[in-house]
Each structure stands twice: as C-alpha cells, then as structure tokens.
Design a protein around this motif. Structure first.
Motif, short mmCIF file in Angstrom:
data_model
loop_
_atom_site.label_atom_id
_atom_site.label_comp_id
_atom_site.label_asym_id
_atom_site.label_seq_id
_atom_site.Cartn_x
_atom_site.Cartn_y
_atom_site.Cartn_z
N ILE A 1 0.83 -1.21 0.00
CA ILE A 1 0.00 0.00 0.00
C ILE A 1 0.86 1.26 0.00
O ILE A 1 0.71 2.12 -0.86
CB ILE A 1 -0.96 0.00 1.21
CG1 ILE A 1 -1.98 -1.12 1.06
CG2 ILE A 1 -1.66 1.36 1.34
CD1 ILE A 1 -2.94 -1.23 2.24
N CYS A 2 1.74 1.38 0.98
CA CYS A 2 2.56 2.58 1.09
C CYS A 2 3.96 2.32 0.54
O CYS A 2 4.18 1.34 -0.17
CB CYS A 2 2.62 3.04 2.55
SG CYS A 2 3.57 1.95 3.64
N LEU A 3 4.91 3.19 0.86
CA LEU A 3 6.28 3.03 0.36
C LEU A 3 7.23 2.43 1.39
O LEU A 3 8.41 2.23 1.09
CB LEU A 3 6.83 4.39 -0.08
CG LEU A 3 6.13 5.12 -1.23
CD1 LEU A 3 6.86 6.40 -1.56
CD2 LEU A 3 6.04 4.23 -2.46
N ASN A 4 6.75 2.17 2.59
CA ASN A 4 7.64 1.66 3.64
C ASN A 4 8.32 0.36 3.23
O ASN A 4 7.71 -0.51 2.62
CB ASN A 4 6.84 1.41 4.92
CG ASN A 4 6.59 2.67 5.71
OD1 ASN A 4 7.28 3.67 5.53
ND2 ASN A 4 5.60 2.64 6.59
N ASP A 5 9.60 0.28 3.61
CA ASP A 5 10.34 -0.96 3.38
C ASP A 5 10.95 -1.42 4.70
O ASP A 5 10.66 -0.87 5.76
CB ASP A 5 11.39 -0.79 2.28
CG ASP A 5 12.43 0.28 2.62
OD1 ASP A 5 12.61 0.59 3.83
OD2 ASP A 5 13.04 0.83 1.70
N GLU A 6 11.82 -2.42 4.63
CA GLU A 6 12.35 -3.03 5.86
C GLU A 6 13.33 -2.14 6.61
O GLU A 6 13.76 -2.49 7.72
CB GLU A 6 13.02 -4.38 5.54
CG GLU A 6 14.24 -4.29 4.65
CD GLU A 6 13.91 -4.43 3.18
OE1 GLU A 6 14.77 -4.94 2.44
OE2 GLU A 6 12.80 -4.04 2.77
N THR A 7 13.70 -0.97 6.06
CA THR A 7 14.58 -0.06 6.79
C THR A 7 13.84 0.74 7.85
O THR A 7 14.47 1.40 8.68
CB THR A 7 15.28 0.93 5.83
OG1 THR A 7 14.30 1.80 5.23
CG2 THR A 7 16.04 0.20 4.76
N VAL A 8 12.52 0.74 7.82
CA VAL A 8 11.72 1.50 8.79
C VAL A 8 11.69 0.76 10.12
O VAL A 8 11.29 -0.40 10.19
CB VAL A 8 10.29 1.73 8.27
CG1 VAL A 8 9.44 2.45 9.32
CG2 VAL A 8 10.32 2.53 6.97
N ARG A 9 12.13 1.42 11.16
CA ARG A 9 12.23 0.79 12.46
C ARG A 9 10.85 0.36 12.96
O ARG A 9 9.88 1.11 12.91
CB ARG A 9 12.86 1.75 13.47
CG ARG A 9 13.13 1.15 14.83
CD ARG A 9 13.96 2.07 15.67
NE ARG A 9 15.28 2.27 15.09
CZ ARG A 9 16.22 3.06 15.62
NH1 ARG A 9 15.98 3.70 16.75
NH2 ARG A 9 17.39 3.21 15.03
#
Length: 352
Positions: free
Chosen positions: A5-13
C-alpha cells in the motif's frame, strides 16, 4: 521488501509485514481511519473539551510554538476562532533560528498572547544532546524529551487547563499503533472523564527516558520536576480534531499575519535540522521522511508515484557542512564516530 500500500520498506524501524504484503503501520491506521477522518464528530469532541474547561483555570490552554507554520496557525485559531485565554511557550533548545524567534515575538504581540521562552543551562543541553547523538545518532530524541517534560511542567505551573499542540497528521500517524504518540492519540479520542493522565504521562516519559543515560536521566528529572510532576493537564493534538491542509495554512498565515519564514518554510525554525536529516540518511540508506510520505499514500492524499518522486527529491547529495559543524561543535564531539556508526547501522542492522 516494500509494503503493497505505502512506500515503507524493511529499513523503517519497528516495521512488520503481514502475509498479504501490507505493513503493520498500514494495518493499524486503516483499521481506525474512518473515525480518524470523521471531522464532524472529532470537531464536536474538541469543542466539548474546550467548553468543559473554559474559564476554570488561570489559562484555558498552554500552547507550545516553535515559529513554524503549524504551531503559529494553531495559536491563531485558538485565540481568534475559539477565543481562549492562552499562555504560549517556546523551548529554547539551543538551535532556535533568529528568524523563528523574530516571528514568534511578532506574532504573540499581534495576537496579544502572553508568551515565555523556556531556557536551560547550556552545559545541561550539551550533555543531553551528546548522549542522544552517541546512543541514537540524533539530538532529536533528547529534544523530544525536553519538549514533553517542559509541557507537563509548564502547564501545571501556569495553571493552564489544557496543552494544545500543532503536530501534523503525518507526524502523528507515521508509525501509528507502534510508537509513543499513539497513546496520546487514543487518549484524545476518549471522553475526558475516562483519562488516567498520571499513568499516561508516566509511560510517555519513561519510554523516552529509557533512551537516556541513567545519570543524565536522574539529572533531567531533578531539573524538570524538582518536587513532583504536579497536577497533570490533558495534551491535545489540534489536527487530530481538525482537517490539515498545509498549503492553505501557509497561504492563510502569509495573508492574515506578519509570519515570514523566508523562501523555505519547512523546518526553518531549527538551525541544525539538516544535520540529523543527513545522519539518518547515512544510517538508513534513504531519506528519513519515508514514513511520513507513506502515511500520505496510506491516507490517499498522495499516489505512490508522486510520493516516490518526493522521496527522491529529499535525497541529500552533499553533507550540510554548516549544520553538521554547529551540531558537533555544540556537543563537543567529532563527526567521524557518529558517521561511522551510521554507516555500520546501514550495512548490518537496518535491513533485518
């Protein structure tokens, strides 16, 4: 991996991905979005809170202002639209820009609002920020603690019935359901009589204090709360109850007030803003605003393509030398250990 859905990836804590490829932040927010966008009901809830306390204390509200667009707009609305008796305050965190200070002084005079600068010893700020940068690569955690703690103490000291702030929706909801601020949002949606403020604030401050060195934590408590945490007041997010439209806010302030941030109004109030932004980028391998842009996609305010374009524009090609020099000169540390630690984090820890 990137959220569907969004742009978040695995780097987001703190991120987790469900089996359907959707991140936990999207799941949390979309579950509650209907009530969080029902501004008719939310506006009534805000008005009920205002009328419940109006005239019962020395001030109806304490309002923290940084000189930025959101806090100045909230101050204007509370004074002109809601006609509250206000005591405004500004945290002198060591990096407040002169332009922001000039705007603050001018606007509080125009609105006939009482205002106070909250100041701390430079040596205390240096130790607090040095600890925050050493452990977490950024001074922002220490600054957040000072802001929350000052708000709690100031509102009780000045006998303000409420504390009202101008945090934007993308700031409030970027990690909705997983961060400290979520508890404040949920408290703001409850009837006032159901709130357990001592418990709420104890948890809020404790979660931030855990990030401080023990010795420094005790010093901060003694300085900020010399006797006790006193009678606690509710902490309200103005834009939890009211629609937020950034361009309209900027246009309104430029038209209705003498607010003048210059050509660039984003974060102009903090002289070193570009320094933690750059350090975060080195540590995360992408612009730090990713969770905020992801919220705008999640909330259908931006398409993924437009959000991706904005994310690319946020990439810093060069180190902001002036901001970096000021930050590290202030805390009395060389830049290299922090940048080296950021690089290690990016290589070995951020993608887990």
């Amino acid at each position: 991996m990137r959220c569907r859905i969004c742009l978040n990836d695995e780097t987001v804590r703190g991120i987790r991905f469900h089996a359907d490829g959707i991140c936990n932040f999207c799941k949390n927010y979309l579950r509650d979005r209907e009530k969080l966008r029902d501004y008719e009901s939310l506006g009534k809830l805000f008005s009920e809170r205002i009328e419940r306390i109006r005239g019962k204390h020395r001030y109806d509200a304490a309002v923290g202002i940084s000189g930025g667009k959101d806090s100045i707009y909230v101050l204007y609305e509370l004074k002109k639209r809601y006609r509250l008796r206000i005591k405004a305050f500004t945290l002198c965190n060591g990096f407040l820009s002169e332009r922001a200070r000039s705007n603050i002084d001018r606007i509080v005079s125009e609105l006939s609002v009482e205002h106070e600068y909250i100041r701390f010893e430079k040596s205390f700020l240096q130790r607090l920020y040095r600890s925050s940068v050493r452990k977490w690569l950024t001074p922002c955690i220490a600054c957040s603690y000072l802001g929350y703690a000052s708000m709690i103490r100031f509102s009780a000291r000045e006998d303000a019935a409420l504390v009202i702030h101008g945090r934007s929706p993308e700031q409030m909801f970027r990690c909705y359901g997983e961060d400290v601020f979520t508890e404040l949002i949920r408290a703001g949606l409850k009837p006032p009589e159901e709130l357990e403020l001592p418990k709420l604030y104890q948890r809020l401050l404790s979660l931030i204090e855990e990030k401080l060195d023990r010795e420094l934590r005790e010093e901060a408590r003694a300085l900020l709360f010399p006797d006790s945490r006193g009678e606690l007041r509710e902490f309200l997010a103005y834009f939890l109850y009211h629609p937020y439209r950034e361009e309209e806010i900027v246009r309104f302030l430029r038209t209705k007030t003498s607010w003048d941030p210059g050509e660039e109004y984003q974060h102009y109030d903090c002289r070193i803003h570009l320094a933690p932004k750059y350090i975060y980028q080195r540590a995360e391998g992408r612009p730090h605003c990713l969770p905020e842009l992801s919220f705008l996609v999640r909330d259908s305010q931006l398409g993924r393509e437009e959000a991706g374009r904005r994310l690319r524009e946020e990439w810093m090609e060069e180190k902001p030398e002036e901001a970096m020099r000021e930050l590290f000169h202030f805390i009395g540390r060389p830049q290299f250990p922090t940048l080296w630690k950021a690089e290690l984090y990016r290589r070995f820890l951020s993608r887990r």
